[in-house]
Design a protein around this motif. Structure first.
Motif, mmCIF file in Angstrom:
data_model
loop_
_atom_site.group_PDB
_atom_site.id
_atom_site.type_symbol
_atom_site.label_atom_id
_atom_site.label_comp_id
_atom_site.label_asym_id
_atom_site.label_seq_id
_atom_site.Cartn_x
_atom_site.Cartn_y
_atom_site.Cartn_z
ATOM 1 N N PHE A 149 2.158 2.064 -3.495
ATOM 2 C CA PHE A 149 1.195 2.792 -4.326
ATOM 3 C C PHE A 149 1.168 4.269 -3.955
ATOM 4 N N GLY A 150 1.324 4.574 -2.662
ATOM 5 C CA GLY A 150 1.389 5.965 -2.237
ATOM 6 C C GLY A 150 2.627 6.670 -2.760
ATOM 7 N N MET A 183 -6.351 -1.328 -1.390
ATOM 8 C CA MET A 183 -6.952 -1.940 -0.196
ATOM 9 C C MET A 183 -8.310 -2.550 -0.511
ATOM 10 N N ALA A 202 2.509 -3.157 -7.192
ATOM 11 C CA ALA A 202 3.202 -2.365 -6.173
ATOM 12 C C ALA A 202 4.698 -2.302 -6.473
ATOM 13 N N PRO A 208 -3.602 3.844 -2.814
ATOM 14 C CA PRO A 208 -3.615 2.833 -1.741
ATOM 15 C C PRO A 208 -5.027 2.395 -1.347
ATOM 16 N N TRP A 268 -3.412 9.212 -1.806
ATOM 17 C CA TRP A 268 -4.427 8.552 -0.971
ATOM 18 C C TRP A 268 -5.300 7.592 -1.766
ATOM 19 N N MET A 294 0.838 -1.206 0.000
ATOM 20 C CA MET A 294 0.000 0.000 0.000
ATOM 21 C C MET A 294 0.873 1.255 0.000
ATOM 22 N N ALA A 295 1.963 1.226 0.753
ATOM 23 C CA ALA A 295 2.889 2.363 0.772
ATOM 24 C C ALA A 295 3.522 2.573 -0.602
#
Length: 116
Positions: A16-17, A38, A68, A34, A31, A13-14
């Motif tokens: 993707f950020g 999710m 990712a 991620p 925002w 997820m990080a």
């Protein structure tokens, strides 16, 4: 092992950020990407995924972790991308071992090695 799997999911997820931070509109993508990842994870790859299954779950995991890693590579972090990819393959591969893959279902039932 379950902690490492969870850490792997957070790292994805990080990633993707990080990619979102590199593109405009930065404030939205950092925002939104991620959150989309999710949602995909919840819907298709999590242990209680409403749309998961024996084929869909592994495919969703490969897509999320692959994208990712690709996101990190494209963001100019090839060493991080390779590290995430290797970590994801190792951790998720070990999580498939029978003794480890039983842990989530044993925990849901309330079973443990101490009560047997």
């Amino acid at each position: 092992m379950l902690t490492l799997v969870f850490l792997d999911e957070l790292l994805a997820m990080a990633a993707f950020g990080v990619w979102g931070w590199q593109h405009d509109p930065r404030w939205l993508l950092v925002w939104l990407l991620p959150l989309v990842a999710m949602f995909v994870w919840w819907a298709f790859a999590s242990p209680k995924a409403p749309r998961g299954g024996p084929v869909v779950r592994p495919v969703a995991k490969v897509i999320v972790f692959g994208l990712a890693s690709l996101a990190l590579w494209e963001a100019g972090r090839p060493e991080w991308a390779l590290a995430l990819l290797v970590f994801s393959v190792v951790v998720n591969g070990l999580a498939q071992l029978p003794a480890i893959s039983r842990l989530p279902t044993d925990a849901l039932r309330g079973d443990s090695a101490r009560t047997r």
